[in-house]
Scaffold this motif. Structure first.
Motif, PDB file in Angstrom:
ATOM      1  N   LEU A  34      46.580  35.802 -33.140  1.00 35.79           N
ATOM      2  CA  LEU A  34      45.781  37.030 -33.077  1.00 35.79           C
ATOM      3  C   LEU A  34      44.382  36.774 -32.532  1.00 35.79           C
ATOM      4  O   LEU A  34      43.788  37.662 -31.920  1.00 35.79           O
ATOM      5  N   THR A  35      43.852  35.577 -32.755  1.00 33.66           N
ATOM      6  CA  THR A  35      42.423  35.348 -32.510  1.00 33.66           C
ATOM      7  C   THR A  35      42.088  34.353 -31.405  1.00 33.66           C
ATOM      8  O   THR A  35      40.996  34.414 -30.853  1.00 33.66           O
ATOM      9  N   GLU A  36      42.970  33.422 -31.092  1.00 37.40           N
ATOM     10  CA  GLU A  36      42.672  32.414 -30.067  1.00 37.40           C
ATOM     11  C   GLU A  36      43.133  32.906 -28.697  1.00 37.40           C
ATOM     12  O   GLU A  36      44.296  33.279 -28.521  1.00 37.40           O
ATOM     13  N   ARG A  89      34.484  45.836 -30.558  1.00 35.61           N
ATOM     14  CA  ARG A  89      33.615  45.202 -31.556  1.00 35.61           C
ATOM     15  C   ARG A  89      34.392  44.998 -32.848  1.00 35.61           C
ATOM     16  O   ARG A  89      35.138  45.874 -33.282  1.00 35.61           O
ATOM     17  N   ILE A  90      34.176  43.840 -33.457  1.00 40.17           N
ATOM     18  CA  ILE A  90      34.812  43.534 -34.737  1.00 40.17           C
ATOM     19  C   ILE A  90      34.238  44.454 -35.817  1.00 40.17           C
ATOM     20  O   ILE A  90      33.019  44.586 -35.941  1.00 40.17           O
ATOM     21  N   ILE A  91      35.124  45.083 -36.558  1.00 40.10           N
ATOM     22  CA  ILE A  91      34.741  45.926 -37.691  1.00 40.10           C
ATOM     23  C   ILE A  91      34.833  45.114 -38.980  1.00 40.10           C
ATOM     24  O   ILE A  91      33.942  45.162 -39.820  1.00 40.10           O
ATOM     25  N   ALA A  92      35.924  44.355 -39.132  1.00 40.90           N
ATOM     26  CA  ALA A  92      36.148  43.544 -40.336  1.00 40.90           C
ATOM     27  C   ALA A  92      36.911  42.286 -39.951  1.00 40.90           C
ATOM     28  O   ALA A  92      37.796  42.326 -39.095  1.00 40.90           O
ATOM     29  N   CYS A  93      36.560  41.192 -40.601  1.00 41.87           N
ATOM     30  CA  CYS A  93      37.240  39.920 -40.338  1.00 41.87           C
ATOM     31  C   CYS A  93      37.246  39.104 -41.618  1.00 41.87           C
ATOM     32  O   CYS A  93      36.184  38.747 -42.140  1.00 41.87           O
ATOM     33  N   ASP A  94      38.447  38.839 -42.145  1.00 46.19           N
ATOM     34  CA  ASP A  94      38.631  38.029 -43.345  1.00 46.19           C
ATOM     35  C   ASP A  94      39.774  37.056 -43.075  1.00 46.19           C
ATOM     36  O   ASP A  94      40.928  37.329 -43.427  1.00 46.19           O
ATOM     37  N   PRO A  95      39.480  35.923 -42.385  1.00 51.45           N
ATOM     38  CA  PRO A  95      40.538  34.986 -42.006  1.00 51.45           C
ATOM     39  C   PRO A  95      41.261  34.428 -43.219  1.00 51.45           C
ATOM     40  O   PRO A  95      40.616  34.154 -44.220  1.00 51.45           O
ATOM     41  N   PRO A  96      42.556  34.223 -43.154  1.00 52.02           N
ATOM     42  CA  PRO A  96      43.496  34.623 -42.109  1.00 52.02           C
ATOM     43  C   PRO A  96      44.272  35.889 -42.482  1.00 52.02           C
ATOM     44  O   PRO A  96      45.442  36.022 -42.156  1.00 52.02           O
ATOM     45  N   ARG A  97      43.650  36.825 -43.168  1.00 54.63           N
ATOM     46  CA  ARG A  97      44.387  37.963 -43.723  1.00 54.63           C
ATOM     47  C   ARG A  97      44.074  39.316 -43.091  1.00 54.63           C
ATOM     48  O   ARG A  97      44.906  40.209 -43.135  1.00 54.63           O
ATOM     49  N   LEU A  98      42.891  39.481 -42.511  1.00 55.94           N
ATOM     50  CA  LEU A  98      42.489  40.794 -42.011  1.00 55.94           C
ATOM     51  C   LEU A  98      41.630  40.663 -40.761  1.00 55.94           C
ATOM     52  O   LEU A  98      40.687  39.858 -40.732  1.00 55.94           O
ATOM     53  N   LEU A  99      41.969  41.463 -39.762  1.00 57.82           N
ATOM     54  CA  LEU A  99      41.173  41.559 -38.547  1.00 57.82           C
ATOM     55  C   LEU A  99      41.214  43.010 -38.101  1.00 57.82           C
ATOM     56  O   LEU A  99      42.288  43.602 -38.000  1.00 57.82           O
ATOM     57  N   GLU A 115      46.780  43.338 -40.709  1.00 56.23           N
ATOM     58  CA  GLU A 115      46.820  42.830 -42.074  1.00 56.23           C
ATOM     59  C   GLU A 115      47.958  41.821 -42.160  1.00 56.23           C
ATOM     60  O   GLU A 115      49.091  42.137 -41.794  1.00 56.23           O
ATOM     61  N   LEU A 116      47.660  40.610 -42.615  1.00 55.72           N
ATOM     62  CA  LEU A 116      48.652  39.545 -42.728  1.00 55.72           C
ATOM     63  C   LEU A 116      48.835  39.165 -44.190  1.00 55.72           C
ATOM     64  O   LEU A 116      47.859  38.968 -44.904  1.00 55.72           O
ATOM     65  N   THR A 117      50.114  39.053 -44.608  1.00 53.04           N
ATOM     66  CA  THR A 117      50.444  38.679 -45.978  1.00 53.04           C
ATOM     67  C   THR A 117      51.561  37.643 -45.939  1.00 53.04           C
ATOM     68  O   THR A 117      52.608  37.890 -45.329  1.00 53.04           O
ATOM     69  N   VAL A 127      50.225  46.363 -38.424  1.00 49.96           N
ATOM     70  CA  VAL A 127      49.266  46.801 -37.412  1.00 49.96           C
ATOM     71  C   VAL A 127      49.087  48.299 -37.588  1.00 49.96           C
ATOM     72  O   VAL A 127      50.062  49.055 -37.584  1.00 49.96           O
ATOM     73  N   ILE A 128      47.830  48.705 -37.765  1.00 44.18           N
ATOM     74  CA  ILE A 128      47.502  50.128 -37.902  1.00 44.18           C
ATOM     75  C   ILE A 128      46.529  50.467 -36.781  1.00 44.18           C
ATOM     76  O   ILE A 128      45.430  49.903 -36.712  1.00 44.18           O
ATOM     77  N   HIS A 129      46.951  51.346 -35.906  1.00 44.82           N
ATOM     78  CA  HIS A 129      46.082  51.788 -34.808  1.00 44.82           C
ATOM     79  C   HIS A 129      45.708  53.241 -35.117  1.00 44.82           C
ATOM     80  O   HIS A 129      46.580  54.095 -35.246  1.00 44.82           O
ATOM     81  N   SER A 130      44.412  53.496 -35.262  1.00 46.82           N
ATOM     82  CA  SER A 130      43.942  54.812 -35.694  1.00 46.82           C
ATOM     83  C   SER A 130      42.942  55.397 -34.698  1.00 46.82           C
ATOM     84  O   SER A 130      42.530  54.731 -33.749  1.00 46.82           O
ATOM     85  N   ARG A 131      42.582  56.635 -34.966  1.00 49.50           N
ATOM     86  CA  ARG A 131      41.634  57.390 -34.140  1.00 49.50           C
ATOM     87  C   ARG A 131      42.186  57.639 -32.733  1.00 49.50           C
ATOM     88  O   ARG A 131      41.437  57.680 -31.763  1.00 49.50           O
ATOM     89  N   LEU A 132      43.490  57.825 -32.650  1.00 46.67           N
ATOM     90  CA  LEU A 132      44.125  58.151 -31.375  1.00 46.67           C
ATOM     91  C   LEU A 132      44.023  59.659 -31.166  1.00 46.67           C
ATOM     92  O   LEU A 132      44.334  60.436 -32.061  1.00 46.67           O
ATOM     93  N   ALA A 133      43.580  60.058 -29.992  1.00 45.24           N
ATOM     94  CA  ALA A 133      43.187  61.451 -29.763  1.00 45.24           C
ATOM     95  C   ALA A 133      44.355  62.424 -29.619  1.00 45.24           C
ATOM     96  O   ALA A 133      44.254  63.566 -30.043  1.00 45.24           O
TER      97      ALA A 133
END
Length: 185
Positions: A34-36, A89-99, A115-117, A127-133
């Protein structure tokens, strides 16, 4: 086609799509994909990512180069046949569980949350994609994530993924059937 591609996303609220996948772990490995940049570029888009709130996200998509033996992109996506860029822009980052980050930089742009569990040797990815018009945005985004996540699952499992555009075209037609026409955003 593998069975994982049959896990269709759902609408969870106005302008919001949720897709889940169970992926081969461990969680740190999925986080790296997800990040590299080099790993993310094998299934989604390459580019730098500053992993802290407010950090910049640079993405260069090369959808036509993600897989072999693919179809040409449909006319409505022809502008994405070659490299295309996006910044967020990053809103939230809690490795390795949330981006979570903006899908673009303008205030009106959408947001994507990962969200990774851990689940034994596997990882549950939401994967939650929001604010779609619009409904069209939701259908296109759901098909895009569905296709990209299928490629990610195949890469993590050591399989050769099917063609990006061929898969995207098929699943977008299915999302057109599944997502209600009377959706409000």
């Amino acid at each position: 086609m593998n069975a994982i591609n049959e896990n269709f996303g759902v609408v969870t609220g106005p302008g919001t799509v949720r897709i889940e996948r169970t992926l081969p772990g461990p969680i740190e490995r999925v986080w790296a994909y997800l990040t590299e940049s080099d790993k993310r570029g094998s299934w989604l888009a390459s580019g730098g990512m500053q992993l802290h709130a407010g950090g910049r996200v640079d993405m260069e998509f090369r959808n036509s180069e993600l897989t072999e033996n693919d179809d040409a992109p449909p006319q409505k996506y022809a502008q994405y046949a070659g490299p295309s860029q996006m910044q967020g822009r990053i809103i939230a980052c809690d490795p390795p569980r949330l981006l979570e980050y903006t899908w673009g930089e303008a205030d009106s742009d959408s947001q994507v949350r990962f969200e990774l569990t851990p689940r034994g040797n596997d990882v549950q990815l939401v994967v939650i994609h929001s604010r779609l018009a619009t409904r069209d945005d939701m259908t296109s985004v759901a098909a895009g994530w569905h296709t990209h996540l299928g490629i990610l699952a195949d890469r993590l499992a050591g399989r050769t993924p099917p063609g990006f555009w061929a898969t995207h075209t098929r699943v977008e037609a299915e999302y057109e059937k599944r997502f209600p026409r009377e959706m409000s955003s």
